[in-house]
Design a protein around this motif. Structure first.
Motif, PDB file in Angstrom:
ATOM      1  N   GLN A 367       0.003  -1.916   5.029  1.00  0.00           N
ATOM      2  CA  GLN A 367      -0.828  -2.889   5.772  1.00  0.00           C
ATOM      3  C   GLN A 367      -1.960  -3.407   4.885  1.00  0.00           C
ATOM      4  O   GLN A 367      -2.284  -4.593   4.899  1.00  0.00           O
ATOM      5  CB  GLN A 367      -1.421  -2.259   7.041  1.00  0.00           C
ATOM      6  CG  GLN A 367      -0.407  -1.620   7.972  1.00  0.00           C
ATOM      7  CD  GLN A 367       0.717  -2.548   8.369  1.00  0.00           C
ATOM      8  OE1 GLN A 367       0.523  -3.763   8.524  1.00  0.00           O
ATOM      9  NE2 GLN A 367       1.915  -2.008   8.509  1.00  0.00           N
ATOM     10  N   ARG A 368      -2.567  -2.491   4.124  1.00  0.00           N
ATOM     11  CA  ARG A 368      -3.649  -2.925   3.215  1.00  0.00           C
ATOM     12  C   ARG A 368      -3.112  -3.909   2.182  1.00  0.00           C
ATOM     13  O   ARG A 368      -3.777  -4.865   1.793  1.00  0.00           O
ATOM     14  CB  ARG A 368      -4.260  -1.700   2.511  1.00  0.00           C
ATOM     15  CG  ARG A 368      -5.057  -0.826   3.433  1.00  0.00           C
ATOM     16  CD  ARG A 368      -5.789   0.274   2.664  1.00  0.00           C
ATOM     17  NE  ARG A 368      -6.631   1.027   3.571  1.00  0.00           N
ATOM     18  CZ  ARG A 368      -6.263   2.165   4.149  1.00  0.00           C
ATOM     19  NH1 ARG A 368      -5.094   2.704   3.886  1.00  0.00           N
ATOM     20  NH2 ARG A 368      -7.082   2.771   4.983  1.00  0.00           N
ATOM     21  N   GLN A 369      -1.880  -3.637   1.762  1.00  0.00           N
ATOM     22  CA  GLN A 369      -1.243  -4.520   0.795  1.00  0.00           C
ATOM     23  C   GLN A 369      -1.016  -5.915   1.406  1.00  0.00           C
ATOM     24  O   GLN A 369      -1.284  -6.929   0.764  1.00  0.00           O
ATOM     25  CB  GLN A 369       0.112  -3.890   0.419  1.00  0.00           C
ATOM     26  CG  GLN A 369       0.688  -4.367  -0.867  1.00  0.00           C
ATOM     27  CD  GLN A 369       0.094  -3.592  -2.027  1.00  0.00           C
ATOM     28  OE1 GLN A 369      -1.070  -3.791  -2.357  1.00  0.00           O
ATOM     29  NE2 GLN A 369       0.856  -2.708  -2.630  1.00  0.00           N
ATOM     30  N   ASP A 373      -2.656  -9.320   0.047  1.00  0.00           N
ATOM     31  CA  ASP A 373      -1.797 -10.409  -0.442  1.00  0.00           C
ATOM     32  C   ASP A 373      -1.890 -11.660   0.421  1.00  0.00           C
ATOM     33  O   ASP A 373      -2.060 -12.757  -0.082  1.00  0.00           O
ATOM     34  CB  ASP A 373      -0.312  -9.973  -0.423  1.00  0.00           C
ATOM     35  CG  ASP A 373       0.033  -9.048  -1.582  1.00  0.00           C
ATOM     36  OD1 ASP A 373      -0.732  -9.027  -2.562  1.00  0.00           O
ATOM     37  OD2 ASP A 373       1.060  -8.351  -1.492  1.00  0.00           O
ATOM     38  N   ARG A 374      -1.748 -11.469   1.737  1.00  0.00           N
ATOM     39  CA  ARG A 374      -1.481 -12.615   2.600  1.00  0.00           C
ATOM     40  C   ARG A 374      -2.662 -13.066   3.429  1.00  0.00           C
ATOM     41  O   ARG A 374      -2.653 -14.159   3.986  1.00  0.00           O
ATOM     42  CB  ARG A 374      -0.275 -12.313   3.495  1.00  0.00           C
ATOM     43  CG  ARG A 374       0.993 -12.109   2.635  1.00  0.00           C
ATOM     44  CD  ARG A 374       2.185 -11.737   3.462  1.00  0.00           C
ATOM     45  NE  ARG A 374       2.431 -12.701   4.513  1.00  0.00           N
ATOM     46  CZ  ARG A 374       3.109 -12.418   5.632  1.00  0.00           C
ATOM     47  NH1 ARG A 374       3.579 -11.187   5.832  1.00  0.00           N
ATOM     48  NH2 ARG A 374       3.300 -13.338   6.542  1.00  0.00           N
ATOM     49  N   VAL A 375      -3.683 -12.232   3.564  1.00  0.00           N
ATOM     50  CA  VAL A 375      -4.866 -12.652   4.317  1.00  0.00           C
ATOM     51  C   VAL A 375      -5.997 -12.980   3.339  1.00  0.00           C
ATOM     52  O   VAL A 375      -6.609 -14.039   3.420  1.00  0.00           O
ATOM     53  CB  VAL A 375      -5.305 -11.565   5.318  1.00  0.00           C
ATOM     54  CG1 VAL A 375      -6.547 -12.003   6.072  1.00  0.00           C
ATOM     55  CG2 VAL A 375      -4.167 -11.240   6.293  1.00  0.00           C
ATOM     56  N   LEU A 376      -6.242 -12.076   2.392  1.00  0.00           N
ATOM     57  CA  LEU A 376      -7.337 -12.292   1.448  1.00  0.00           C
ATOM     58  C   LEU A 376      -6.883 -13.104   0.232  1.00  0.00           C
ATOM     59  O   LEU A 376      -7.724 -13.563  -0.550  1.00  0.00           O
ATOM     60  CB  LEU A 376      -7.907 -10.938   1.009  1.00  0.00           C
ATOM     61  CG  LEU A 376      -8.437 -10.053   2.150  1.00  0.00           C
ATOM     62  CD1 LEU A 376      -8.891  -8.698   1.620  1.00  0.00           C
ATOM     63  CD2 LEU A 376      -9.585 -10.739   2.892  1.00  0.00           C
ATOM     64  N   LYS A 380      -1.996 -11.118  -7.229  1.00  0.00           N
ATOM     65  CA  LYS A 380      -0.992 -10.073  -7.011  1.00  0.00           C
ATOM     66  C   LYS A 380      -1.142  -8.917  -8.001  1.00  0.00           C
ATOM     67  O   LYS A 380      -1.529  -9.116  -9.142  1.00  0.00           O
ATOM     68  CB  LYS A 380       0.414 -10.665  -7.162  1.00  0.00           C
ATOM     69  CG  LYS A 380       0.743 -11.718  -6.116  1.00  0.00           C
ATOM     70  CD  LYS A 380       1.226 -11.073  -4.819  1.00  0.00           C
ATOM     71  CE  LYS A 380       1.779 -12.087  -3.839  1.00  0.00           C
ATOM     72  NZ  LYS A 380       0.745 -12.963  -3.257  1.00  0.00           N
ATOM     73  N   GLU A 381      -0.775  -7.758  -7.509  1.00  0.00           N
ATOM     74  CA  GLU A 381      -0.753  -6.584  -8.379  1.00  0.00           C
ATOM     75  C   GLU A 381       0.272  -6.780  -9.488  1.00  0.00           C
ATOM     76  O   GLU A 381       1.344  -7.303  -9.222  1.00  0.00           O
ATOM     77  CB  GLU A 381      -0.278  -5.375  -7.571  1.00  0.00           C
ATOM     78  CG  GLU A 381      -1.349  -4.389  -7.250  1.00  0.00           C
ATOM     79  CD  GLU A 381      -0.767  -3.226  -6.482  1.00  0.00           C
ATOM     80  OE1 GLU A 381      -0.254  -2.319  -7.143  1.00  0.00           O
ATOM     81  OE2 GLU A 381      -0.800  -3.251  -5.242  1.00  0.00           O
TER      82      GLU A 381
ATOM     83  N   SER B 196      -6.576   0.097  -6.100  1.00  0.00           N
ATOM     84  CA  SER B 196      -7.746   0.804  -5.544  1.00  0.00           C
ATOM     85  C   SER B 196      -8.836  -0.186  -5.152  1.00  0.00           C
ATOM     86  O   SER B 196      -9.573   0.031  -4.191  1.00  0.00           O
ATOM     87  CB  SER B 196      -8.278   1.825  -6.546  1.00  0.00           C
ATOM     88  OG  SER B 196      -8.634   1.174  -7.741  1.00  0.00           O
ATOM     89  N   VAL B 197      -8.917  -1.283  -5.901  1.00  0.00           N
ATOM     90  CA  VAL B 197      -9.915  -2.314  -5.603  1.00  0.00           C
ATOM     91  C   VAL B 197      -9.465  -3.144  -4.399  1.00  0.00           C
ATOM     92  O   VAL B 197     -10.230  -3.393  -3.464  1.00  0.00           O
ATOM     93  CB  VAL B 197     -10.130  -3.212  -6.844  1.00  0.00           C
ATOM     94  CG1 VAL B 197     -11.053  -4.375  -6.520  1.00  0.00           C
ATOM     95  CG2 VAL B 197     -10.679  -2.384  -8.003  1.00  0.00           C
ATOM     96  N   ARG B 198      -8.200  -3.550  -4.407  1.00  0.00           N
ATOM     97  CA  ARG B 198      -7.664  -4.358  -3.307  1.00  0.00           C
ATOM     98  C   ARG B 198      -7.798  -3.637  -1.965  1.00  0.00           C
ATOM     99  O   ARG B 198      -8.133  -4.250  -0.945  1.00  0.00           O
ATOM    100  CB  ARG B 198      -6.184  -4.671  -3.560  1.00  0.00           C
ATOM    101  CG  ARG B 198      -5.957  -5.598  -4.733  1.00  0.00           C
ATOM    102  CD  ARG B 198      -4.543  -5.440  -5.273  1.00  0.00           C
ATOM    103  NE  ARG B 198      -3.516  -5.811  -4.316  1.00  0.00           N
ATOM    104  CZ  ARG B 198      -3.062  -7.053  -4.141  1.00  0.00           C
ATOM    105  NH1 ARG B 198      -3.551  -8.032  -4.850  1.00  0.00           N
ATOM    106  NH2 ARG B 198      -2.115  -7.309  -3.273  1.00  0.00           N
TER     107      ARG B 198
END
Lengths: 384, 300
Positions: A367-369, A373-376, A380-381, B196-198
């Motif tokens: 979810q954080r990913q 990616d898609r909200v903030l 990309k990583e 970790s930052v994201r």
């Protein structure tokens, strides 16, 4: 004023609320208030009687189409049902959790299957399991391998599923299987509704650390599924699964917020009003109240537009944090009472279950990913 | 309010907040602000206060919210007031009046008529060095009465405004750091590409939006407890955004030359007004422990 007609109730969730509230105030469902049972199969069975009562009396038959044997109305009717049950301190039957996520995609993508089979679920006579995860495909659902191979008149399914909630005793399994090439990822997936007593299908319980058979693994050995049991088109499974997950973000989070409000009150009635307890209970309240406020908006958006955006991943994070926070607080504030003796069975049981809430339906990390990616829209990583 | 009207309101406010702080209340009057708030409280208050937070505004618009909600003819508000030994002491956000003055004093829930010369004013060293708030005191005998005013509702209106301002600050804090770390490289990649930052940003964003969700609910109910909860959660969210921003800006975020410290300090001092996050949270917890029930404040 004459009592509203079925059409009026179905057309307006507020009218439904009034009718439902009146019915609940007559006390028909109050016997379930303190009916908690540690054994999950016994609990589901007992709560199934409540589902049946609600359905047969009519008040539990809204939120589903008339074609599926119900009385009409939409997802806001369901949200209202959960809200009113919780407000009266009545447990939400386990059935509604799975119904809330599996029902809408069935109605939308396989109305003929909904017509044939949903009513038995709505009446509390059976419950279904959702089999998406695999031992090597959890949050990365697109890598699943359980295969459905086209044969004459249907498909043959081979493979293994895991982490099916309430899989033990489930009459039907909603299966996400691979119909494309192994490399097809999310493009080659298809959804099926399978009878659990089909030859070659075996369900084995997985007990959580609390001893409850909350979960199960499901094995498929050449299981035949007729074509008419396909939900949606071949290779359309991913889109339907994504549709399904939206109801988990909106309706399920809303359902749980109601339950958590009740549990917070119960915790407050159990612990001493120390300064530490005041701060902790206050913090939890903020978490649950914010979850409720957000889930209400998501549920309304879902009812209005039929879909919600990636921002709903925020709801999912808030849900996990509130669930885990609640039980951590119970453990802290109850102290020895939590750890020893037989008065805190339910808190202990829920403590373990709550650990799954940041894992199921896409782990909190996933979810954080999505948010990153898609909200903030962060860069990309780097991928190796 | 339609999306277009909201957009127009926001740009009007952005333009208006470019004026010197002292002129802003009069300009709002000209705009027919009180009528707008009466009709569209949520849209008006969130637009004004979140923008005031974003641009680090120093005007006395919060005084305006409280005084107008109280419906009394006060000149200014005295915050965080305590009474001790016959003297009331508190914080004045507005410029100290020269002559006779009437103050609204939330917290003590009193209106005070202080004659010229009756107000002791001293400068107030402030964690936020941009603010020239003062410490004021006056004889408690000046406190006229609590009048018929609805203090609870007025404080709740102030708390909603503050929550909007604090959320505006928290969102801007997060926006600034995300822009910075998206452009700045370490180990050959933008800093904002590291998980970790994201994840810190995803958590901060979730906290900000949770507070905004609760604030939206608070605008939709007359139950003042929802406003308290929204302000408490906004304060907590701003702390999280501040913490994650300070860390991932690297050392530059803690310097005088960088803009971040203004947001961090502003969030902290606004949190202290009309009940800090910490105090409000404990107050809410105490009430739940007392009643044995968690109040359902919001409807579907």
């Amino acid at each position: 004023m004459s009592s509203p007609t079925q059409a009026e109730i179905a057309a307006d969730a507020d009218v439904y609320r009034t009718v439902l509230r009146e019915w609940l105030e007559e006390g028909h469902a109050d016997a379930w208030r303190d009916s908690y049972q540690y054994d999950i199969e016994a609990s589901i069975k007992n709560n199934g009687k409540l589902v049946k009562l609600l359905f047969e009396s009519g008040v539990g038959a809204y939120g589903w189409p008339v074609e599926a044997g119900a009385l009409g109305g939409g997802s806001l009717h369901l949200a209202t049902l959960f809200d009113e049950l919780s407000r009266r301190g009545i447990p939400i039957p386990e059935h509604y959790g799975v119904l809330t996520t599996l029902g809408p995609p069935l109605v939308r993508y396989a109305p003929e299957l909904a017509k044939l089979y949903l009513a038995a679920f709505l009446r509390g006579e059976e419950w279904w399991g959702q089999s998406f995860s695999e031992p090597e495909a959890g949050s990365d659902m697109a890598s699943l391998r359980c295969r459905a191979t086209p044969v004459d008149g249907g498909y043959r399914v081979n493979g293994q599923k895991i982490w099916t909630s309430h899989g033990v005793g489930a009459k039907k399994i909603v299966l996400l299987a691979r119909t494309g090439t192994p490399e097809s990822r999310h493009r080659g997936l298809t959804l099926f509704l399978i009878d659990s007593d089909t030859p070659g299908l075996e369900i084995r319980p997985i007990a959580l650390a609390n001893g409850r058979n909350e979960l199960a693994e499901v094995f498929f050995d050449d299981v035949f599924v007729p074509t008419e049991r396909r939900i949606g088109a071949e290779d359309e499974g991913w889109a339907i699964a994504m549709y399904l997950l939206q109801f988990e973000r909106g309706l399920w989070a809303w359902l749980r917020a109601g339950v958590l409000m009740n549990r917070l009150g119960e915790l407050a009635r159990t612990v001493e009003p120390t300064d530490a307890a005041k701060a902790r209970i206050g913090e939890l309240y903020l978490d649950v109240a914010a979850l409720r406020a957000r889930a209400a908006e998501t549920a309304k958006e879902l009812a209005d537009n039929g879909e919600v955006g990636p921002g709903a991943s925020v709801d999912k994070l808030l849900l996990g944090a509130a669930e885990v926070g609640m039980l951590n607080a119970a453990r802290e504030l109850l102290g020895d009472t939590f750890l020893y003796g037989d008065t805190a069975d339910r808190w202990r049981e829920e403590w373990w279950w709550s650990r799954t809430t940041t894992i199921y339906g896409g782990a909190a990390e996933a979810q954080r990913q999505i948010i990153a990616d898609r909200v903030l829209n962060l860069p990309k990583e780097p991928r190796k | 309010m339609t999306p277009d009207e909201t957009k127009e309101l926001r740009s009007t406010i952005t333009a208006l907040l470019e004026s010197p702080a002292g002129e802003i209340p009069a300009q709002l009057d000209e705009l027919g602000w009180e009528d707008l708030v009466a009709e569209e409280e949520e849209a008006a208050i969130t637009a004004l206060f979140s923008e005031h937070g974003r641009v680090l505004g120093t005007s006395t618009i919060l005084d305006g919210v409280l005084i107008s909600a109280l419906g009394v003819a006060a000149d200014a508000v005295i915050y965080n007031a305590v009474e001790s030994g016959g003297t009331i002491t508190g914080i004045l956000v507005a410029t100290a009046p020269e002559g006779d003055a009437v103050f609204a004093v939330p917290g003590l829930r009193t209106i005070a008529s202080v004659p010229a010369g009756g107000l002791t004013v001293s400068p107030l060293p402030n964690f936020d060095e941009d603010l020239s708030w003062s410490k004021v005191s006056f004889a408690a005998a000046s406190a006229v009465s609590s009048s018929d005013a609805d203090w609870e509702a007025a404080e709740a209106a102030g708390q909603r405004a503050l929550a909007a301002e604090i959320i505006g600050i928290a969102r801007e804090t997060l926006r600034l750091v995300m822009a910075y770390t998206s452009d700045r490289f370490q180990y050959g990649h933008p800093i904002a590409t590291f998980q970790s930052v994201r994840f810190r940003y995803s958590d901060a964003h979730s906290a900000n939006e949770a507070a905004a969700g609760l604030l939206h609910a608070a605008f939709s109910t007359d139950d003042v407890r929802a406003s308290r909860a929204a302000k408490a959660l906004a304060g907590r969210a701003a702390q999280l955004s501040a913490q994650h921003s300070i860390q991932t800006f690297g050392a530059i975020g803690s310097t005088k030359e960088h803009v971040l410290h203004h947001y961090v300090a502003r969030g902290a001092v606004l949190d202290s007004l009309l009940g800090s996050s910490r105090d409000l949270t404990s107050q809410i917890g105490a009430e739940i422990l007392e009643s044995g029930f968690a109040p359902i404040l919001t409807e579907l």
